[in-house]
Scaffold this motif. Sequence first.
Motif, PDB file in Angstrom:
ATOM      1  N   LYS A  23      -4.674  -1.230  -2.717  1.00 60.09           N
ATOM      2  CA  LYS A  23      -5.816  -0.312  -2.617  1.00 60.09           C
ATOM      3  C   LYS A  23      -6.388   0.046  -3.988  1.00 60.09           C
ATOM      4  CE  LYS A  23      -6.084   0.289   1.810  1.00 60.09           C
ATOM      5  NZ  LYS A  23      -7.163  -0.334   2.537  1.00 60.09           N
TER       6      LYS A  23
ATOM      7  N   ILE B  50       0.869  -1.167   0.000  1.00 60.06           N
ATOM      8  CA  ILE B  50       0.000   0.000   0.000  1.00 60.06           C
ATOM      9  C   ILE B  50       0.913   1.227   0.000  1.00 60.06           C
ATOM     10  CG2 ILE B  50      -1.721   1.291   1.331  1.00 60.06           C
ATOM     11  CD1 ILE B  50      -2.645  -1.468   2.419  1.00 60.06           C
ATOM     12  N   LYS B  51       0.657   2.117  -0.934  1.00 61.80           N
ATOM     13  CA  LYS B  51       1.527   3.281  -1.156  1.00 61.80           C
ATOM     14  C   LYS B  51       1.782   4.093   0.108  1.00 61.80           C
ATOM     15  CE  LYS B  51      -0.275   6.086  -3.980  1.00 61.80           C
ATOM     16  NZ  LYS B  51      -0.826   6.815  -5.099  1.00 61.80           N
TER      17      LYS B  51
ATOM     18  N   ASP C 276      -0.233  -1.785  -5.908  1.00 60.94           N
ATOM     19  CA  ASP C 276      -0.935  -1.229  -4.749  1.00 60.94           C
ATOM     20  C   ASP C 276      -2.258  -1.969  -4.557  1.00 60.94           C
ATOM     21  OD1 ASP C 276      -2.316   0.347  -2.855  1.00 60.94           O
ATOM     22  OD2 ASP C 276      -1.389   2.180  -3.606  1.00 60.94           O
TER      23      ASP C 276
END
Length: 116
Positions: free
Chosen positions: A32, A6-7, A30
Amino acid sequence: MTVYGIKNCNTVKTAMDWLKQHNVTVDFHDYKTKGITAAKLKEWSKQVGWESLVNKRGTTWRQLDESEQAKVTSEKAAIDLMMEKTSVIKRPLIEQNGKVIALGFDEAAYVKVFKK
């Protein structure tokens, strides 16, 4: 080589910075924005065990009520949870040629894995 995470995760940021400083080129996936498939989670689970994939130290796990946590007793239950709440997947996970080569960030382990 692909880094899954996740970034906005600090551990992912640390790992990505370390990889960049050591001239390791990676793609970033990612959870998300791109999600993750049950098939991919099952593949990883066979390699590192579903217990290793579920981050029980993270905020997402701690925010689950005890009854939800208690349900995670099998690979299927863990994969269902990770599909629903991708933030509960331990990160970063680094995969190369379909093989998990690193899970989480540990500089000493990275030095061994990525030394040239």
